[in-house]
Design a protein around this motif. Structure first.
Motif, PDB file in Angstrom:
ATOM      1  N   TRP A 210     -30.184  42.769  62.843  1.00 50.48           N
ATOM      2  CA  TRP A 210     -28.915  42.443  62.213  1.00 50.48           C
ATOM      3  C   TRP A 210     -28.641  40.962  62.420  1.00 50.48           C
ATOM      4  N   ASP A 211     -28.724  40.186  61.359  1.00 52.57           N
ATOM      5  CA  ASP A 211     -28.560  38.738  61.434  1.00 52.57           C
ATOM      6  C   ASP A 211     -27.080  38.406  61.406  1.00 52.57           C
ATOM      7  N   ALA A 212     -26.476  38.368  62.586  1.00 54.28           N
ATOM      8  CA  ALA A 212     -25.041  38.094  62.697  1.00 54.28           C
ATOM      9  C   ALA A 212     -24.762  37.531  64.083  1.00 54.28           C
ATOM     10  N   PRO A 213     -23.615  36.889  64.261  1.00 54.69           N
ATOM     11  CA  PRO A 213     -23.268  36.358  65.579  1.00 54.69           C
ATOM     12  C   PRO A 213     -23.186  37.481  66.614  1.00 54.69           C
ATOM     13  N   GLU A 214     -23.464  37.142  67.865  1.00 52.76           N
ATOM     14  CA  GLU A 214     -23.390  38.131  68.931  1.00 52.76           C
ATOM     15  C   GLU A 214     -21.940  38.568  69.148  1.00 52.76           C
ATOM     16  N   THR A 215     -21.761  39.821  69.510  1.00 54.32           N
ATOM     17  CA  THR A 215     -20.423  40.356  69.750  1.00 54.32           C
ATOM     18  C   THR A 215     -20.416  41.140  71.055  1.00 54.32           C
ATOM     19  N   ALA A 216     -19.230  41.317  71.595  1.00 55.18           N
ATOM     20  CA  ALA A 216     -19.051  42.220  72.728  1.00 55.18           C
ATOM     21  C   ALA A 216     -18.945  43.642  72.191  1.00 55.18           C
ATOM     22  N   LEU A 217     -18.738  44.610  73.073  1.00 53.81           N
ATOM     23  CA  LEU A 217     -18.612  45.996  72.644  1.00 53.81           C
ATOM     24  C   LEU A 217     -17.366  46.171  71.782  1.00 53.81           C
ATOM     25  N   ARG A 218     -17.538  46.855  70.657  1.00 57.91           N
ATOM     26  CA  ARG A 218     -16.419  47.165  69.775  1.00 57.91           C
ATOM     27  C   ARG A 218     -16.389  48.667  69.524  1.00 57.91           C
ATOM     28  N   TYR A 219     -15.200  49.208  69.450  1.00 58.33           N
ATOM     29  CA  TYR A 219     -15.025  50.663  69.377  1.00 58.33           C
ATOM     30  C   TYR A 219     -14.732  51.103  67.945  1.00 58.33           C
ATOM     31  N   ARG A 220     -15.298  52.250  67.579  1.00 57.73           N
ATOM     32  CA  ARG A 220     -15.016  52.853  66.268  1.00 57.73           C
ATOM     33  C   ARG A 220     -14.788  54.335  66.459  1.00 57.73           C
ATOM     34  N   ASP A 221     -13.646  54.823  66.006  1.00 56.67           N
ATOM     35  CA  ASP A 221     -13.277  56.233  66.138  1.00 56.67           C
ATOM     36  C   ASP A 221     -13.543  56.942  64.814  1.00 56.67           C
ATOM     37  N   ALA A 222     -14.260  58.067  64.877  1.00 57.33           N
ATOM     38  CA  ALA A 222     -14.553  58.833  63.661  1.00 57.33           C
ATOM     39  C   ALA A 222     -14.204  60.305  63.874  1.00 57.33           C
ATOM     40  N   GLY A 223     -13.045  60.554  64.453  1.00 61.98           N
ATOM     41  CA  GLY A 223     -12.623  61.934  64.675  1.00 61.98           C
ATOM     42  C   GLY A 223     -13.207  62.500  65.957  1.00 61.98           C
ATOM     43  N   GLN A 224     -14.005  63.562  65.832  1.00 59.26           N
ATOM     44  CA  GLN A 224     -14.616  64.173  67.006  1.00 59.26           C
ATOM     45  C   GLN A 224     -15.716  63.305  67.602  1.00 59.26           C
ATOM     46  N   VAL A 225     -16.214  62.381  66.803  1.00 59.33           N
ATOM     47  CA  VAL A 225     -17.286  61.481  67.238  1.00 59.33           C
ATOM     48  C   VAL A 225     -16.760  60.054  67.229  1.00 59.33           C
TER      49      VAL A 225
END
Length: 268
Positions: A210-225
């Motif tokens: 993935w050619d993109a700047p480095e990031t810290a941990l980011r959260y994504r909520d998708a219901g039960q997962v």
């Protein structure tokens, strides 16, 4: 599965391990059932393994029943995945040509997407979550290469991804490597590793270029997962699992630390 128990071989037993799995899954041919049941009656260790597998299968079915009933995402339709796999080389060439022609315009557009919250990275996380939902409900075939062949698995995925992949050791958190598989990624192949806890809960790590700047941990909520995703050294990682944010953060942080440590040593 008892790790101290050595798998049977055809020389040692007329009943293979595949047959025991088929027996648990209800896929055993009727003419073989009496032989398997007779063997289990005389071999309590194998009978205990079968009971454990059956209990684990029921636990997985119960825990992920609602996810299993969800329709398969269109992006993970087997026919589409096969078409994508055949088109990887052509897509890679087209992407390179477009990047060369578009030059700075594409670079500026990419900058805006990253600064606006990286919707493309969120899409990548969504793909990883969809793959997680698709495979964690599988009892007999959740992975292509089992965790018992971890060295081969890592070597194979590394070759297909084009960089050295590491399967984080999550044993200290109580997770065992189930195995992994190859998936189509945003710009070629993607690696997919699955881990399992003592009570049957499963977590997956999706890895792709993935050619993109480095990031810290980011959260994504998708219901039960839910998932934590990050970008490091032009590679994206998505750790998906049950939506227990603090536990998932701990698991993702462990994977992040191990991957970052190795990447730092490589760059050094």
């Amino acid at each position: 599965m008892n790790e101290d128990y050595e798998p049977m071989t055809d020389r040692e037993s007329p009943i293979t391990e595949d047959e025991l799995h088929a027996y648990v899954d209800g896929e055993m041919p009727a003419d073989r059932r009496p032989a398997v049941e007779a063997w289990l009656a005389q071999h309590p260790e194998d009978a205990a393994r079968v009971d454990a597998w059956r209990a684990q299968a029921e636990l997985i079915k119960t825990r992920f029943a609602e996810i299993a009933r969800e329709p398969m995402p269109a992006r993970l339709d087997p026919a589409r995945l096969e078409r994508l796999q055949r088109r990887w080389p052509r897509r890679a060439v087209v992407a390179a040509v477009l990047a060369f022609l578009a030059g700075g315009a594409l670079g500026w557009f990419g900058r805006e997407m990253v600064e606006a919250g990286s919707p493309v990275a969120k899409t990548l996380a969504a793909d990883a979550i969809d793959a997680h939902k698709l495979y964690v409900v599988e009892v007999r075939h959740p992975v292509e290469v089992p965790g018992a062949e971890a060295a081969h698995l890592v070597q194979w995925l590394s070759k297909r991804l084009g960089y050295d992949l590491r399967a984080p050791d999550l044993g200290d958190i109580g997770l065992k490597l189930v195995g992994g598989r190859l998936l189509p990624g945003p710009s070629g192949a993607a690696g997919f590793l699955m881990y399992e806890g003592p009570s049957g809960e499963r977590f997956t790590l999706y890895c792709a270029r993935w050619d993109a700047p480095e990031t810290a941990l980011r959260y994504r909520d998708a219901g039960q997962v839910a998932a934590f995703y990050w970008v490091d050294d032009n590679k994206a990682y998505v750790m998906s699992g049950p939506a227990d944010r603090e536990r998932l953060r701990k698991i993702a942080q462990s994977a992040y630390d191990q991957i970052e440590t190795r990447a730092s040593k490589t760059r050094g």
